[in-house]
Design a protein around this motif. Structure first.
Motif: not given
Length: 270
Positions: A151-153, A163-174, A180-181
């Motif tokens: 839902t939040r992707l 490197d210090d991204l965490d939570g949903m922001e980290r997963l979305r960027l990955i 999509r890159m």
């Protein structure tokens, strides 16, 4: 005993079967690497999913952005878009089994120095790091909170790796890097608006494969049909596999042993 990497199917089941025939593919002997985006845009998304799933261990498949789009629509409260061709999957009697299988797929396949992802690999990421990051997403997809994750992707932020991204922001960027890159700047910041050929690069941005790496990874990717299978001025060892079958181009397989490309023409009318 051969291994072939095949570009984006996008629901082009007829061409997929024709290409397998051209390869004399035998699932008891040969292996396919499929670069993701099995579905959408073309007329036979359901058949493509069923065909690849039935191949079992003879097919190694990664998730693409359209595959995530289906999962979000089916399990994350998302909506289909006007030109989507996913209704047959959502209405299929075997829908849940197909979605479970799709949701279990990785974001990369790695063997020797060959690495396959849907969209590419960020130059700042080593192969081992990229695999570890991909597993973080797989764990989220396999968790009891996968519906919330889906839902939040979707979203374009954050647009650069820290490197210090965490939570949903980290997963979305990955997920965005893997699926999509196209264009990035010298700091690895992603640009999402430009989707055509190299001439569409915004100022200060270049294709991700025009930045050097510090390893000898041989990268395989799809996603970017406008490249027509070409990677001009690449500064890494790389193979573009999306040759635009769904847009009237060709469906292409790469023999991983000898580098030979085999393709069949599109049957789509655009």
């Amino acid at each position: 005993m051969s291994t072939y990497a095949i570009g984006d199917l996008h629901g082009c089941h007829q061409e997929f079967i024709a290409l397998l025939d051209q390869l004399s593919f035998n699932p008891s002997r040969d292996t396919l690497w499929l670069v993701g985006d099995l579905i959408n845009r073309g007329p036979a998304s359901l058949e493509c999913l069923q065909e690849v799933k039935a191949l079992g261990s003879a097919a190694r498949t990664v998730l693409g952005n359209h595959d995530f789009h289906l999962l979000v629509a089916a399990r994350g409260g998302g909506k289909l878009k006007k030109n989507d061709t996913l209704s047959d999957v959502l209405k299929a009697p075997d829908r849940e089994g197909l979605l479970d299988w799709l949701q279990s797929l990785p974001l990369s396949v790695h063997e020797g120095n060959k690495v396959m992802t849907h969209a590419g690999l960020l130059p700042q990421w080593g192969v081992a790091q990229a695999e570890a990051l991909g597993r973080e997403v797989q764990e989220a997809l396999a968790s009891e909170t996968s519906g919330d994750f889906l839902t939040r992707l979707f979203g374009n932020q954050p647009d650069s790796w820290q490197d210090d991204l965490d939570g949903m922001e980290r997963l979305r960027l990955i997920v965005n890097v893997f699926t999509r890159m196209r264009f990035i700047d010298t700091h690895g910041r992603l640009e999402f608006a430009a989707k055509e050929g190299l001439e569409s690069a915004p100022k200060g941005f270049q294709p991700w494969f025009q930045y050097p790496r510090t390893d000898d990874a041989h990268l395989l990717f799809g996603h970017w049909a406008a490249l027509e299978g070409k990677v001009p001025q690449a500064r890494v060892t790389v193979e573009a596999l999306d040759t635009g079958c769904v847009w009237g181009g060709r469906l292409t397989a790469l023999n991983l042993a000898n580098g030979e490309r085999i393709s069949v023409p599109s049957q789509q009318v655009n």
